[in-house]
Design a protein around this motif. Sequence first.
Motif, PDB file in Angstrom:
ATOM      1  N   LEU A 245      38.980  45.546  31.401  1.00  0.00           N
ATOM      2  CA  LEU A 245      38.168  44.752  32.330  1.00  0.00           C
ATOM      3  C   LEU A 245      38.787  43.370  32.520  1.00  0.00           C
ATOM      4  CD1 LEU A 245      34.537  45.669  31.202  1.00  0.00           C
ATOM      5  CD2 LEU A 245      35.495  46.035  33.476  1.00  0.00           C
ATOM      6  N   ARG A 246      39.222  42.767  31.437  1.00  0.00           N
ATOM      7  CA  ARG A 246      39.851  41.447  31.523  1.00  0.00           C
ATOM      8  C   ARG A 246      41.102  41.516  32.401  1.00  0.00           C
ATOM      9  NH1 ARG A 246      39.268  37.508  27.596  1.00  0.00           N
ATOM     10  NH2 ARG A 246      41.527  37.369  27.286  1.00  0.00           N
ATOM     11  N   GLU A 247      41.863  42.573  32.232  1.00  0.00           N
ATOM     12  CA  GLU A 247      43.121  42.694  32.975  1.00  0.00           C
ATOM     13  C   GLU A 247      42.874  42.895  34.476  1.00  0.00           C
ATOM     14  OE1 GLU A 247      47.300  45.281  32.784  1.00  0.00           O
ATOM     15  OE2 GLU A 247      45.758  45.493  31.227  1.00  0.00           O
ATOM     16  N   VAL A 248      41.957  43.790  34.823  1.00  0.00           N
ATOM     17  CA  VAL A 248      41.750  44.088  36.243  1.00  0.00           C
ATOM     18  C   VAL A 248      41.076  42.922  36.959  1.00  0.00           C
ATOM     19  CG1 VAL A 248      39.481  45.220  36.043  1.00  0.00           C
ATOM     20  CG2 VAL A 248      41.051  45.898  37.855  1.00  0.00           C
ATOM     21  N   ILE A 249      40.157  42.228  36.301  1.00  0.00           N
ATOM     22  CA  ILE A 249      39.488  41.082  36.928  1.00  0.00           C
ATOM     23  C   ILE A 249      40.471  39.931  37.086  1.00  0.00           C
ATOM     24  CG2 ILE A 249      37.728  39.310  36.541  1.00  0.00           C
ATOM     25  CD1 ILE A 249      35.976  41.579  35.383  1.00  0.00           C
ATOM     26  N   ALA A 250      41.296  39.712  36.098  1.00  0.00           N
ATOM     27  CA  ALA A 250      42.315  38.666  36.205  1.00  0.00           C
ATOM     28  C   ALA A 250      43.263  38.952  37.360  1.00  0.00           C
ATOM     29  CB  ALA A 250      43.087  38.549  34.895  1.00  0.00           C
ATOM     30  N   ALA A 251      43.604  40.231  37.566  1.00  0.00           N
ATOM     31  CA  ALA A 251      44.508  40.591  38.663  1.00  0.00           C
ATOM     32  C   ALA A 251      43.877  40.286  40.019  1.00  0.00           C
ATOM     33  CB  ALA A 251      44.871  42.070  38.572  1.00  0.00           C
ATOM     34  N   VAL A 252      42.586  40.550  40.158  1.00  0.00           N
ATOM     35  CA  VAL A 252      41.879  40.268  41.412  1.00  0.00           C
ATOM     36  C   VAL A 252      41.892  38.770  41.693  1.00  0.00           C
ATOM     37  CG1 VAL A 252      39.608  40.251  42.526  1.00  0.00           C
ATOM     38  CG2 VAL A 252      40.416  42.313  41.364  1.00  0.00           C
ATOM     39  N   VAL A 253      41.586  37.978  40.679  1.00  0.00           N
ATOM     40  CA  VAL A 253      41.513  36.528  40.862  1.00  0.00           C
ATOM     41  C   VAL A 253      42.903  35.941  41.076  1.00  0.00           C
ATOM     42  CG1 VAL A 253      40.850  34.346  39.794  1.00  0.00           C
ATOM     43  CG2 VAL A 253      39.380  36.358  39.550  1.00  0.00           C
ATOM     44  N   ASP A 254      43.877  36.335  40.262  1.00  0.00           N
ATOM     45  CA  ASP A 254      45.238  35.818  40.408  1.00  0.00           C
ATOM     46  C   ASP A 254      45.812  36.153  41.789  1.00  0.00           C
ATOM     47  OD1 ASP A 254      45.279  34.662  37.916  1.00  0.00           O
ATOM     48  OD2 ASP A 254      46.293  36.350  36.942  1.00  0.00           O
ATOM     49  N   GLY A 292      29.400  38.138  39.438  1.00  0.00           N
ATOM     50  CA  GLY A 292      28.781  37.109  38.611  1.00  0.00           C
ATOM     51  C   GLY A 292      29.733  36.032  38.138  1.00  0.00           C
ATOM     52  N   LEU A 293      30.980  36.078  38.624  1.00  0.00           N
ATOM     53  CA  LEU A 293      31.980  35.120  38.167  1.00  0.00           C
ATOM     54  C   LEU A 293      31.793  33.772  38.873  1.00  0.00           C
ATOM     55  CD1 LEU A 293      34.370  35.419  36.171  1.00  0.00           C
ATOM     56  CD2 LEU A 293      35.857  35.757  38.151  1.00  0.00           C
ATOM     57  N   HIS A 294      31.763  32.686  38.104  1.00  0.00           N
ATOM     58  CA  HIS A 294      31.625  31.355  38.691  1.00  0.00           C
ATOM     59  C   HIS A 294      32.369  30.339  37.809  1.00  0.00           C
ATOM     60  CE1 HIS A 294      28.578  30.369  35.637  1.00  0.00           C
ATOM     61  NE2 HIS A 294      27.989  31.536  35.931  1.00  0.00           N
ATOM     62  N   GLU A 295      32.351  29.093  38.229  1.00  0.00           N
ATOM     63  CA  GLU A 295      33.153  28.077  37.552  1.00  0.00           C
ATOM     64  C   GLU A 295      32.717  27.832  36.113  1.00  0.00           C
ATOM     65  OE1 GLU A 295      32.841  24.367  39.516  1.00  0.00           O
ATOM     66  OE2 GLU A 295      30.650  24.255  39.380  1.00  0.00           O
ATOM     67  N   GLY A 296      31.507  28.265  35.765  1.00  0.00           N
ATOM     68  CA  GLY A 296      31.017  28.036  34.413  1.00  0.00           C
ATOM     69  C   GLY A 296      31.302  29.163  33.453  1.00  0.00           C
ATOM     70  N   ASN A 297      31.895  30.292  33.940  1.00  0.00           N
ATOM     71  CA  ASN A 297      32.119  31.404  33.012  1.00  0.00           C
ATOM     72  C   ASN A 297      33.470  32.098  33.180  1.00  0.00           C
ATOM     73  OD1 ASN A 297      31.897  33.035  35.289  1.00  0.00           O
ATOM     74  ND2 ASN A 297      29.889  33.875  34.761  1.00  0.00           N
ATOM     75  N   PHE A 298      34.350  31.611  34.071  1.00  0.00           N
ATOM     76  CA  PHE A 298      35.599  32.333  34.303  1.00  0.00           C
ATOM     77  C   PHE A 298      36.552  32.272  33.113  1.00  0.00           C
ATOM     78  CE2 PHE A 298      36.940  28.096  35.741  1.00  0.00           C
ATOM     79  CZ  PHE A 298      38.233  28.014  35.251  1.00  0.00           C
ATOM     80  N   ALA A 299      36.303  31.361  32.159  1.00  0.00           N
ATOM     81  CA  ALA A 299      37.180  31.254  30.996  1.00  0.00           C
ATOM     82  C   ALA A 299      37.092  32.475  30.093  1.00  0.00           C
ATOM     83  CB  ALA A 299      36.849  29.989  30.198  1.00  0.00           C
ATOM     84  N   PRO A 302      41.498  35.825  31.270  1.00  0.00           N
ATOM     85  CA  PRO A 302      42.760  35.067  31.288  1.00  0.00           C
ATOM     86  C   PRO A 302      43.078  34.593  32.706  1.00  0.00           C
ATOM     87  CG  PRO A 302      43.229  37.421  31.146  1.00  0.00           C
ATOM     88  CD  PRO A 302      41.732  37.259  31.030  1.00  0.00           C
ATOM     89  N   ILE A 303      42.309  33.622  33.169  1.00  0.00           N
ATOM     90  CA  ILE A 303      42.425  33.124  34.545  1.00  0.00           C
ATOM     91  C   ILE A 303      42.718  31.627  34.504  1.00  0.00           C
ATOM     92  CG2 ILE A 303      41.198  32.750  36.720  1.00  0.00           C
ATOM     93  CD1 ILE A 303      39.443  35.178  35.979  1.00  0.00           C
ATOM     94  N   ARG A 304      43.744  31.204  35.221  1.00  0.00           N
ATOM     95  CA  ARG A 304      44.047  29.785  35.326  1.00  0.00           C
ATOM     96  C   ARG A 304      43.046  29.107  36.261  1.00  0.00           C
ATOM     97  NH1 ARG A 304      48.027  29.628  38.404  1.00  0.00           N
ATOM     98  NH2 ARG A 304      48.179  31.882  38.794  1.00  0.00           N
ATOM     99  N   PRO A 305      42.628  27.888  35.975  1.00  0.00           N
ATOM    100  CA  PRO A 305      41.680  27.193  36.849  1.00  0.00           C
ATOM    101  C   PRO A 305      42.144  27.126  38.300  1.00  0.00           C
ATOM    102  CG  PRO A 305      41.895  26.021  34.776  1.00  0.00           C
ATOM    103  CD  PRO A 305      42.932  27.103  34.758  1.00  0.00           C
ATOM    104  N   SER A 306      43.447  26.888  38.513  1.00  0.00           N
ATOM    105  CA  SER A 306      43.949  26.814  39.887  1.00  0.00           C
ATOM    106  C   SER A 306      43.818  28.155  40.597  1.00  0.00           C
ATOM    107  CB  SER A 306      45.414  26.358  39.886  1.00  0.00           C
ATOM    108  OG  SER A 306      46.218  27.259  39.136  1.00  0.00           O
TER     109      SER A 306
END
Length: 334
Positions: A245-254, A292-299, A302-306
């Motif tokens: 889950l961490r990997e696939v969500i990070a790929a979407v965001v990146d 449900g992803l937002h600025e208060g929980n994306f950490a 493995p997602i960079r803020p930018s």
Amino acid sequence: MPAGAAGTYAQNILQRLLIDLSWNSSRLEGNTYSLLDTERLIALGEAAEGKAPTDAQMILNHKAAIEFLVQSAATIAFDRRTLLNLHALLADNLLPDPRAPGRLRTHGVGIAGSVFHPLAVPQLIDEGFEQILATASAIRDPFEQALFVMVQLPYLQPFDDVNKRVSRLAANIPLIRQNLAPLSFVDVPDAAYTCGMLGVYELNRTDLIKDVFLWAYERSAYRYAAIRQTMGEPDPFRLRHRATLREVIAAVVDGAMDKRAAAAHIAAWAAAHIAQGDRARFIETAETELLGLHEGNFARYPIRPSAFDAWQKVWAAQAKTKARPRSRARKDRR
């Protein structure tokens, strides 16, 4: 029971309820929209490419029917007007006969995959419908009311089609009116629901569908409870698939994917990496996490803020594009 006017609880979670209940009820009918497809359709009015128009119509009909129940919470009841209008909203533009939505059937019907044949005489159908309404109204316990209509309406099959959809939303009438957590059929397996209804049709047994109802309500209540963070143990499914889950969500965001691209990526990822038995649940879980992803929980990922900021702008731009008024009004048609 939460305090407030009838429908307050449902109104407070309406946007989440519209997506959850529209998607899950449609999914139980074989609808092929994903959770993200459904969210995009409801929020932006954007239909998914490559999907049947009937799938979009079914979901939009659910949205309209849920809004009707929530907005009319003070007046809805187990009466003829409420149920007929509920059917009309759910069946809109889906039946061959344009007069059929909101009308009791006048001919015999069969049940796919079952040898059961419901009543065919119009007078008996009408009488049975009125008896169901009267009995449901006389039941005092809201959960017993919900289960009763969820079982009895499909057994009678009072309408040409769309009976189970009506029963699932009608089950929410007492829950919405009494400000209880609604029943959105979260995580209910298609097979369990189908087997439960077949037990009703062919054996006149309600034990399996009762188990499905109780399990489904627990899942729904857990989702909507204000204190959900303090309830129960961690979801074992999410725990088992935590790394993927961490990997696939990070790929979407990146990748700064919009909702359409995200849905396609998650589906392709699941097809390539997740066992078939877990695939549908994995897709739903990943899409729920993204919504449900937002600025208060994306950490948590493995997602960079930018990267998160860039991705969030893409999703926000979709909403703004949909909400922007047209530059030129259409000419009146005469």
